[in-house]
Design a protein around this motif. Structure first.
Motif, PDB file in Angstrom:
ATOM      1  N   THR A   1       0.839  -1.196   0.000  1.00  0.00           N
ATOM      2  CA  THR A   1       0.000   0.000   0.000  1.00  0.00           C
ATOM      3  C   THR A   1       0.871   1.242   0.000  1.00  0.00           C
ATOM      4  OG1 THR A   1      -1.686  -1.181   1.253  1.00  0.00           O
ATOM      5  CG2 THR A   1      -1.812   1.225   1.228  1.00  0.00           C
ATOM      6  N   ALA A   2       0.534   2.204  -0.872  1.00  0.00           N
ATOM      7  CA  ALA A   2       1.293   3.441  -0.956  1.00  0.00           C
ATOM      8  C   ALA A   2       0.876   4.391   0.151  1.00  0.00           C
ATOM      9  CB  ALA A   2       1.082   4.090  -2.320  1.00  0.00           C
ATOM     10  N   VAL A   3       1.853   4.903   0.893  1.00  0.00           N
ATOM     11  CA  VAL A   3       1.587   5.924   1.906  1.00  0.00           C
ATOM     12  C   VAL A   3       1.507   7.291   1.248  1.00  0.00           C
ATOM     13  CG1 VAL A   3       2.529   7.089   3.937  1.00  0.00           C
ATOM     14  CG2 VAL A   3       2.625   4.597   3.763  1.00  0.00           C
TER      15      VAL A   3
ATOM     16  N   VAL B   1       7.270  22.536 -10.965  1.00  0.00           N
ATOM     17  CA  VAL B   1       6.877  21.125 -11.000  1.00  0.00           C
ATOM     18  C   VAL B   1       5.840  20.984 -12.103  1.00  0.00           C
ATOM     19  CG1 VAL B   1       5.858  19.207  -9.725  1.00  0.00           C
ATOM     20  CG2 VAL B   1       7.327  20.844  -8.531  1.00  0.00           C
ATOM     21  N   ASP B   2       6.093  20.068 -13.048  1.00  0.00           N
ATOM     22  CA  ASP B   2       5.261  20.014 -14.250  1.00  0.00           C
ATOM     23  C   ASP B   2       4.881  18.577 -14.598  1.00  0.00           C
ATOM     24  OD1 ASP B   2       3.915  20.614 -16.556  1.00  0.00           O
ATOM     25  OD2 ASP B   2       5.683  21.197 -17.709  1.00  0.00           O
ATOM     26  N   GLY B   3       3.867  18.052 -13.887  1.00  0.00           N
ATOM     27  CA  GLY B   3       3.303  16.759 -14.254  1.00  0.00           C
ATOM     28  C   GLY B   3       4.080  15.556 -13.769  1.00  0.00           C
ATOM     29  N   ILE B   4       4.495  15.543 -12.509  1.00  0.00           N
ATOM     30  CA  ILE B   4       5.242  14.392 -12.008  1.00  0.00           C
ATOM     31  C   ILE B   4       4.321  13.423 -11.262  1.00  0.00           C
ATOM     32  CG2 ILE B   4       7.287  15.864 -11.772  1.00  0.00           C
ATOM     33  CD1 ILE B   4       7.023  15.452  -8.718  1.00  0.00           C
ATOM     34  N   SER B   5       4.679  12.156 -11.302  1.00  0.00           N
ATOM     35  CA  SER B   5       3.935  11.106 -10.594  1.00  0.00           C
ATOM     36  C   SER B   5       4.928  10.172  -9.920  1.00  0.00           C
ATOM     37  CB  SER B   5       3.061  10.301 -11.559  1.00  0.00           C
ATOM     38  OG  SER B   5       2.077  11.112 -12.170  1.00  0.00           O
ATOM     39  N   LEU B   6       4.679   9.872  -8.651  1.00  0.00           N
ATOM     40  CA  LEU B   6       5.507   8.920  -7.917  1.00  0.00           C
ATOM     41  C   LEU B   6       4.744   8.440  -6.692  1.00  0.00           C
ATOM     42  CD1 LEU B   6       6.702  10.677  -5.282  1.00  0.00           C
ATOM     43  CD2 LEU B   6       8.190  11.583  -7.052  1.00  0.00           C
ATOM     44  N   ASP B   7       5.202   7.349  -6.098  1.00  0.00           N
ATOM     45  CA  ASP B   7       4.567   6.836  -4.889  1.00  0.00           C
ATOM     46  C   ASP B   7       5.611   6.200  -3.992  1.00  0.00           C
ATOM     47  OD1 ASP B   7       4.585   3.744  -5.385  1.00  0.00           O
ATOM     48  OD2 ASP B   7       3.784   4.582  -7.243  1.00  0.00           O
ATOM     49  N   ILE B   8       5.286   6.121  -2.696  1.00  0.00           N
ATOM     50  CA  ILE B   8       6.174   5.507  -1.714  1.00  0.00           C
ATOM     51  C   ILE B   8       5.347   4.547  -0.869  1.00  0.00           C
ATOM     52  CG2 ILE B   8       7.900   5.874   0.080  1.00  0.00           C
ATOM     53  CD1 ILE B   8       8.060   8.781  -0.735  1.00  0.00           C
ATOM     54  N   ALA B   9       5.767   3.298  -0.801  1.00  0.00           N
ATOM     55  CA  ALA B   9       5.066   2.290  -0.002  1.00  0.00           C
ATOM     56  C   ALA B   9       5.474   2.401   1.460  1.00  0.00           C
ATOM     57  CB  ALA B   9       5.370   0.894  -0.540  1.00  0.00           C
ATOM     58  N   ALA B  10       4.699   1.794   2.318  1.00  0.00           N
ATOM     59  CA  ALA B  10       4.988   1.805   3.753  1.00  0.00           C
ATOM     60  C   ALA B  10       6.368   1.208   4.029  1.00  0.00           C
ATOM     61  CB  ALA B  10       3.920   1.017   4.509  1.00  0.00           C
ATOM     62  N   GLY B  11       7.148   1.905   4.856  1.00  0.00           N
ATOM     63  CA  GLY B  11       8.452   1.422   5.241  1.00  0.00           C
ATOM     64  C   GLY B  11       9.535   1.565   4.196  1.00  0.00           C
ATOM     65  N   ARG B  12       9.265   2.300   3.119  1.00  0.00           N
ATOM     66  CA  ARG B  12      10.229   2.456   2.036  1.00  0.00           C
ATOM     67  C   ARG B  12      10.742   3.897   1.967  1.00  0.00           C
ATOM     68  NH1 ARG B  12      11.798  -2.309  -0.245  1.00  0.00           N
ATOM     69  NH2 ARG B  12      11.795  -1.520  -2.381  1.00  0.00           N
ATOM     70  N   THR B  13      11.905   4.072   1.349  1.00  0.00           N
ATOM     71  CA  THR B  13      12.498   5.391   1.172  1.00  0.00           C
ATOM     72  C   THR B  13      12.677   5.681  -0.308  1.00  0.00           C
ATOM     73  OG1 THR B  13      13.697   5.326   3.277  1.00  0.00           O
ATOM     74  CG2 THR B  13      14.503   6.852   1.623  1.00  0.00           C
ATOM     75  N   LEU B  14      12.163   6.825  -0.743  1.00  0.00           N
ATOM     76  CA  LEU B  14      12.362   7.289  -2.113  1.00  0.00           C
ATOM     77  C   LEU B  14      13.279   8.496  -2.079  1.00  0.00           C
ATOM     78  CD1 LEU B  14      11.287   7.212  -5.203  1.00  0.00           C
ATOM     79  CD2 LEU B  14       9.991   9.201  -4.483  1.00  0.00           C
TER      80      LEU B  14
ATOM     81  N   ASP C   1      12.181   0.851  12.717  1.00  0.00           N
ATOM     82  CA  ASP C   1      11.451   0.661  13.974  1.00  0.00           C
ATOM     83  C   ASP C   1      10.000   1.112  13.871  1.00  0.00           C
ATOM     84  OD1 ASP C   1      13.791  -0.272  15.024  1.00  0.00           O
ATOM     85  OD2 ASP C   1      14.285   1.568  16.121  1.00  0.00           O
ATOM     86  N   MET C   2       9.748   2.182  13.091  1.00  0.00           N
ATOM     87  CA  MET C   2       8.417   2.796  13.034  1.00  0.00           C
ATOM     88  C   MET C   2       7.647   2.417  11.777  1.00  0.00           C
ATOM     89  SD  MET C   2       9.619   6.580  14.409  1.00  0.00           S
ATOM     90  CE  MET C   2       7.956   7.239  14.580  1.00  0.00           C
ATOM     91  N   ASN C   3       8.278   1.626  10.873  1.00  0.00           N
ATOM     92  CA  ASN C   3       7.659   1.253   9.597  1.00  0.00           C
ATOM     93  C   ASN C   3       7.170   2.510   8.865  1.00  0.00           C
ATOM     94  OD1 ASN C   3       6.901  -0.637   7.623  1.00  0.00           O
ATOM     95  ND2 ASN C   3       4.785  -0.616   8.337  1.00  0.00           N
ATOM     96  N   MET C   4       8.023   3.497   8.806  1.00  0.00           N
ATOM     97  CA  MET C   4       7.700   4.816   8.269  1.00  0.00           C
ATOM     98  C   MET C   4       8.212   4.951   6.836  1.00  0.00           C
ATOM     99  SD  MET C   4       8.988   8.385   9.981  1.00  0.00           S
ATOM    100  CE  MET C   4      10.692   7.789   9.906  1.00  0.00           C
ATOM    101  N   SER C   5       7.475   5.684   6.014  1.00  0.00           N
ATOM    102  CA  SER C   5       7.925   6.006   4.667  1.00  0.00           C
ATOM    103  C   SER C   5       8.709   7.308   4.697  1.00  0.00           C
ATOM    104  CB  SER C   5       6.729   6.146   3.723  1.00  0.00           C
ATOM    105  OG  SER C   5       5.969   4.966   3.706  1.00  0.00           O
ATOM    106  N   VAL C   6       9.709   7.417   3.821  1.00  0.00           N
ATOM    107  CA  VAL C   6      10.561   8.608   3.812  1.00  0.00           C
ATOM    108  C   VAL C   6      10.713   9.126   2.389  1.00  0.00           C
ATOM    109  CG1 VAL C   6      12.843   9.564   4.318  1.00  0.00           C
ATOM    110  CG2 VAL C   6      11.853   7.841   5.839  1.00  0.00           C
ATOM    111  N   LEU C   7      10.476  10.432   2.217  1.00  0.00           N
ATOM    112  CA  LEU C   7      10.815  11.128   0.977  1.00  0.00           C
ATOM    113  C   LEU C   7      12.095  11.900   1.267  1.00  0.00           C
ATOM    114  CD1 LEU C   7      10.227  12.113  -1.911  1.00  0.00           C
ATOM    115  CD2 LEU C   7       8.834  13.944  -0.911  1.00  0.00           C
ATOM    116  N   LEU C   8      13.215  11.412   0.753  1.00  0.00           N
ATOM    117  CA  LEU C   8      14.530  11.993   1.008  1.00  0.00           C
ATOM    118  C   LEU C   8      14.916  12.869  -0.174  1.00  0.00           C
ATOM    119  CD1 LEU C   8      17.092  12.210   2.735  1.00  0.00           C
ATOM    120  CD2 LEU C   8      17.907  10.106   1.633  1.00  0.00           C
TER     121      LEU C   8
END
Length: 336
Positions: A2-4, A24-37, A203-210
């Motif tokens: 599931t995407a957060v 920003v001109d028409g971008i699409s992306l997603d980050i799942a739970a516990g993942r880092t983009l 530890d927190m199963n957190m998603s991160v946008l880096l």
């Protein structure tokens, strides 16, 4: 999974008296739970504006003109400020580049870390102070009980950044936006902070946008990488395949311009010639073409289509050949 965070066809305008810029001109992306983009690119490519949009903190004159931003399924575009404030802190936290300017210099550390709990009604004052001390200990701040009554100027840069991380995570958000979180720190402290991010995320199963300009940072600390240039995504792929099999010529240029373990002392580093385009003017062709050594006539006439397979996509008329990459995530990360 599931995407957060789900960003779909996002376009942002920033209006001033003289012009309108579309960073920003028409971008699409997603980050799942516990993942880092990792969102990476040169200064001015639109990556920080994307992060601010996720937080509902666009600057004056900034407006989302198309697309959606969903956090845990909730579209936050168009929310009133009171509604956006409920999302910030509770569902999404933020760590900015310079903790000295992000922290309030007139307020004690304990009050700043505890404030999100009080704002969102998640704890009363005494409980919030105790939770703040626990969170400061969790992020590795020495003698956390003593730090509660200190001011930001009394701490080192690395300690202040740990305070920022504690403040961002005190409500245990589903998503953390980290905007150049290590740029103002020395190399040793950078590594400590990035390792801390990884531990807390696990530890927190957190998603991160880096968000960063440093390919070395994304090499060792992300699951996927989105390369951004002039308001558009140039390439999107899992971290390993991006470094080993990059396709977009801008990704190639970024990787070529940084040292690796094989770089010899005294060797001249490669650079990307020229400047990014003016985003206040319409752009109808490849945005990287004027700076690209592989550009041909079609690059200056047509906007490249978005193509690829699986999780690896790119937009380039004349991409690098598959398996043509000489860099690896391990070599770039170790050299940085």
């Amino acid at each position: 999974m599931t995407a957060v965070l789900e960003i779909s066809d996002l376009a942002i305008d920033i209006r001033s008296r003289r012009s309108t810029v579309r960073p920003v001109d028409g971008i699409s992306l997603d980050i799942a739970a516990g993942r880092t983009l990792g969102l990476v690119g040169e200064s001015g490519c639109g990556k920080s504006t994307t992060g601010l949009a996720v937080l509902g903190l666009l600057p004056s004159g900034g407006q989302v003109v198309a697309g959606s931003i969903k956090i845990a399924g909730q579209d936050i575009v168009g929310l009133k400020e009171a509604e956006a404030r409920e999302v910030r802190g509770r569902s999404v936290g933020v760590v900015f580049q310079d903790p000295m300017t992000a922290l309030n210099p007139t307020q004690r550390i304990g009050a700043q870390v505890a404030e999100p709990l009080l704002i969102h009604g998640m704890a009363k004052r005494q409980t919030a102070r105790r939770r703040a001390e626990e969170m400061l200990a969790r992020v590795g701040l020495p003698r956390p009980a003593q730090q509660l009554d200190r001011y930001p100027h009394e701490l080192s840069g690395g300690m202040r950044q740990r305070v920022m991380i504690a403040t961002a995570l005190i409500c245990e958000p589903k998503l953390l936006v980290a905007d150049e979180p290590t740029t103002a720190l020395d190399v040793t402290t950078q590594d400590q902070i990035l390792r801390l991010f990884s531990e807390l995320q696990r530890d927190m199963n957190m998603s991160v946008l880096l968000i960063t300009h440093d390919m070395g940072v994304v090499a060792g600390h992300t699951d996927e990488v989105a390369v951004m240039y002039a308001g558009r995504l140039a390439e999107l792929a899992p971290t390993g395949p991006l470094f080993a099999n990059y396709r977009h010529r801008y990704t190639e240029a970024l990787l070529t311009s940084i040292p690796t373990l094989e770089t010899r002392r005294g060797e001249r580093l490669a650079t990307i010639q020229g400047l990014p385009p003016n985003l206040s003017k319409p752009l109808r062709a490849c945005r990287f073409a004027p700076r690209c050594g592989f550009a041909e006539a079609d690059c200056f006439a047509l906007d490249p289509s978005w193509r690829g397979t699986g999780r690896h996509h790119f937009g380039c008329h004349h991409p690098a050949k598959p398996a043509g990459g000489t860099a690896t995530a391990a070599s770039i990360g170790a050299a940085s």
